[in-house]
Write an enzyme that holds these catalytic residues in place. Structure first.
Site, PDB file in Angstrom:
ATOM      1  N   HIS A 238       0.645  13.606 -39.479  1.00 37.37           N
ATOM      2  CA  HIS A 238       0.398  12.230 -39.923  1.00 37.37           C
ATOM      3  C   HIS A 238      -0.733  11.610 -39.107  1.00 37.37           C
ATOM      4  CE1 HIS A 238       2.256   7.951 -40.531  1.00 37.37           C
ATOM      5  NE2 HIS A 238       1.241   8.159 -41.328  1.00 37.37           N
TER       6      HIS A 238
ATOM      7  N   GLU B 269       0.893  11.904 -35.492  1.00 39.05           N
ATOM      8  CA  GLU B 269       2.353  12.017 -35.433  1.00 39.05           C
ATOM      9  C   GLU B 269       2.711  13.348 -36.115  1.00 39.05           C
ATOM     10  OE1 GLU B 269       4.412   9.026 -37.802  1.00 39.05           O
ATOM     11  OE2 GLU B 269       6.042   8.903 -36.357  1.00 39.05           O
TER      12      GLU B 269
ATOM     13  N   SER C 231       3.000   9.448 -45.380  1.00 40.28           N
ATOM     14  CA  SER C 231       3.372   8.354 -44.486  1.00 40.28           C
ATOM     15  C   SER C 231       4.876   8.248 -44.360  1.00 40.28           C
ATOM     16  CB  SER C 231       2.868   7.029 -45.043  1.00 40.28           C
ATOM     17  OG  SER C 231       1.501   7.076 -45.248  1.00 40.28           O
TER      18      SER C 231
HETATM   19  N1  LIG Z   1      -3.989   4.734 -46.249  1.00 40.79           N
HETATM   20  C1  LIG Z   1      -3.456   4.853 -45.043  1.00 40.79           C
HETATM   21  O1  LIG Z   1      -3.670   4.008 -44.151  1.00 40.79           O
HETATM   22  C2  LIG Z   1      -2.622   6.055 -44.692  1.00 40.79           C
HETATM   23  C3  LIG Z   1      -2.336   6.327 -43.344  1.00 40.79           C
HETATM   24  C4  LIG Z   1      -1.616   7.483 -43.019  1.00 40.79           C
HETATM   25  C5  LIG Z   1      -1.175   8.326 -44.033  1.00 40.79           C
HETATM   26  N2  LIG Z   1      -1.449   8.024 -45.347  1.00 40.79           N
HETATM   27  C6  LIG Z   1      -0.982   8.972 -46.370  1.00 40.79           C
HETATM   28  O2  LIG Z   1      -2.079   9.791 -46.751  1.00 40.79           O
HETATM   29  C7  LIG Z   1      -1.942  10.185 -48.115  1.00 40.79           C
HETATM   30  C8  LIG Z   1      -3.167   9.770 -48.874  1.00 40.79           C
HETATM   31  O3  LIG Z   1      -3.298   8.365 -48.801  1.00 40.79           O
HETATM   32  P1  LIG Z   1      -4.683   7.645 -49.121  1.00 40.79           P
HETATM   33  O4  LIG Z   1      -4.550   6.253 -48.623  1.00 40.79           O
HETATM   34  O5  LIG Z   1      -5.824   8.500 -48.669  1.00 40.79           O
HETATM   35  O6  LIG Z   1      -4.639   7.645 -50.730  1.00 40.79           O
HETATM   36  P2  LIG Z   1      -5.846   7.431 -51.754  1.00 40.79           P
HETATM   37  O7  LIG Z   1      -5.254   6.832 -52.975  1.00 40.79           O
HETATM   38  O8  LIG Z   1      -6.999   6.756 -51.086  1.00 40.79           O
HETATM   39  O9  LIG Z   1      -6.319   8.941 -52.079  1.00 40.79           O
HETATM   40  C9  LIG Z   1      -5.501   9.877 -52.712  1.00 40.79           C
HETATM   41  C10 LIG Z   1      -6.383  10.925 -53.355  1.00 40.79           C
HETATM   42  O10 LIG Z   1      -5.541  11.983 -53.848  1.00 40.79           O
HETATM   43  C11 LIG Z   1      -6.145  12.473 -55.026  1.00 40.79           C
HETATM   44  N3  LIG Z   1      -5.166  13.256 -55.781  1.00 40.79           N
HETATM   45  C12 LIG Z   1      -4.128  12.824 -56.538  1.00 40.79           C
HETATM   46  N4  LIG Z   1      -3.462  13.892 -57.058  1.00 40.79           N
HETATM   47  C13 LIG Z   1      -4.082  15.003 -56.598  1.00 40.79           C
HETATM   48  C14 LIG Z   1      -3.863  16.399 -56.772  1.00 40.79           C
HETATM   49  N5  LIG Z   1      -2.883  16.861 -57.551  1.00 40.79           N
HETATM   50  N6  LIG Z   1      -4.699  17.262 -56.172  1.00 40.79           N
HETATM   51  C15 LIG Z   1      -5.727  16.803 -55.403  1.00 40.79           C
HETATM   52  N7  LIG Z   1      -5.978  15.494 -55.198  1.00 40.79           N
HETATM   53  C16 LIG Z   1      -5.173  14.607 -55.788  1.00 40.79           C
HETATM   54  C17 LIG Z   1      -6.628  11.216 -55.739  1.00 40.79           C
HETATM   55  O11 LIG Z   1      -7.617  11.513 -56.726  1.00 40.79           O
HETATM   56  C18 LIG Z   1      -7.183  10.398 -54.563  1.00 40.79           C
HETATM   57  O12 LIG Z   1      -8.563  10.663 -54.356  1.00 40.79           O
HETATM   58  C19 LIG Z   1      -0.648   9.542 -48.614  1.00 40.79           C
HETATM   59  O13 LIG Z   1       0.392  10.466 -48.492  1.00 40.79           O
HETATM   60  C20 LIG Z   1      -0.467   8.372 -47.660  1.00 40.79           C
HETATM   61  O14 LIG Z   1       0.885   7.998 -47.527  1.00 40.79           O
HETATM   62  C21 LIG Z   1      -2.177   6.923 -45.706  1.00 40.79           C
END
Ligand SMILES: NC(=O)c1ccc[n+]([C@@H]2O[C@H](COP(=O)([O-])OP(=O)(O)OC[C@H]3O[C@@H](n4cnc5c(N)ncnc54)[C@H](O)[C@@H]3O)[C@@H](O)[C@H]2O)c1
Length: 299
Positions: free
Chosen positions: A140, A152, A119
């Site tokens: 993104h 994005e 993000s």
């Molecule tokens: N939540 C949102 O609305 C949103 C929107 C756009 C982008 N993002 C981005 O997407 C990414 C993920 O966010 P999220 O909300 O899905 O997080 P989340 O916490 O729901 O999920 C993250 C996952 O990554 C896994 N993980 C951690 N370390 C790991 C590794 N070494 N290898 C494999 N898996 C691993 C965790 O076990 C977890 O299941 C982040 O970079 C976040 O900034 C989030």
């Protein structure tokens, strides 16, 4: 072009990204360090496909074909085998992402494009720990991925224009609308969204208005489909906090400093929908939007 994609991280975003790729005909390997999370992700994808069936958007055969295209694994070497693209969607943490990209650079075939769904973390910083900065790019997606149209696409300082072109075409294949931007803190989406969310939290913290009032003003007054506090709960308050810190450090401008109320809520584990409480309280099975008892006493 791309046939198989490895998605790293099976959380909120990873399961949506895996779903979208698989529904659009790509073979997917979904990788997470947590095996339980992988099982949960498959259940979420199945539930989301069933919702689409109930709305008449897809049929049963699409559901089974989509699920059949997704393989899960906890081992990175196994998970990367045969993929021509990686989309990383692991936890938003700089050190973790740098570690993952160093590993990906060592393990993935040299021609593999490595995209990140971060993000806010600098694409250029991520690219700098690899030996293929031209093949590192931001992809993104927005939450919920199967519903939201925007991708994005973020060019790092050294991203090869041919890689940008391929990823742009890929986004169209995924039935999304790509928007190409350059790599500066928060890119475009979060550079504009997060200060708005932070300002709405400051307004609550300073007692200008209550949760419902702040969200109602923005919904009815600005035609936003969801108020900023509800949106913050939905994104995850820890995610919002982390992005604001990136903006604050990246620009060195105090206007981006996270509101102390947000910092407290994150430290206390009130993270929004995923923890069951943030600005609103989320009880399983209940659909009504209920303000958290902590914020009931406004006025
Ligand atoms: N939540 C949102 O609305 C949103 C929107 C756009 C982008 N993002 C981005 O997407 C990414 C993920 O966010 P999220 O909300 O899905 O997080 P989340 O916490 O729901 O999920 C993250 C996952 O990554 C896994 N993980 C951690 N370390 C790991 C590794 N070494 N290898 C494999 N898996 C691993 C965790 O076990 C977890 O299941 C982040 O970079 C976040 O900034 C989030």
């Amino acid at each position: 072009m791309f046939k198989q994609v490895s998605v790293i991280g099976a959380g909120t975003m990873g399961n949506g990204i895996a779903h979208q790729f698989a529904e659009c005909g790509f073979e997917v390997k979904l990788i997470d360090v947590n095996a339980t999370q992988l099982q949960t992700a498959l259940q979420v994808i199945e539930k989301n496909l069933e919702r689409k069936i109930s709305k008449g958007l897809v049929d049963e055969s699409t559901k089974s074909a989509t699920l059949n295209r997704i393989r899960t694994c906890t081992d990175l070497v196994d998970g990367l085998l045969g993929s021509d693209l990686v989309v990383e969607a692991a936890t938003e943490n700089v050190d973790l992402k740098l570690k993952i990209f160093k590993q990906l650079d060592e393990l993935a075939a040299p021609e593999t494009i490595l995209a990140t769904n971060t993000s806010s973390i600098s694409i250029t910083k991520i690219a700098a720990v690899t030996n293929r900065p031209g093949k590192i790019i931001g992809m993104h997606f927005m939450n919920p991925v199967p519903v939201m149209k925007l991708v994005e696409i973020i060019n790092g300082y050294g991203t090869d224009p041919s890689v940008t072109k391929q990823v742009e075409e890929l986004a169209i294949q995924l039935q999304k609308v790509p928007c190409i931007v350059n790599d500066y803190p928060g890119f475009i989406a979060n550079r504009i969204l997060m200060p708005m969310i932070n300002e709405s939290i400051f307004s609550l913290y300073e007692g200008v208005a209550g949760v419902k009032e702040i969200d109602t003003v923005m919904k009815l007054g600005m035609a936003h489909p969801m108020g900023p506090l509800q949106l913050a709960d939905f994104i995850g308050l820890d995610v919002c906090h982390a992005i604001l810190k990136v903006l604050h450090e990246g620009f060195g401008n105090p206007k981006y400093a996270p509101c102390p109320l947000l910092s407290n809520m994150v430290m206390a584990g009130y993270l929004g929908v995923k923890s069951g409480e943030g600005f609103y309280k989320y009880d399983p099975g209940k659909k009504d939007l209920v303000v958290s008892p902590r914020f009931e006493k406004f006025r």
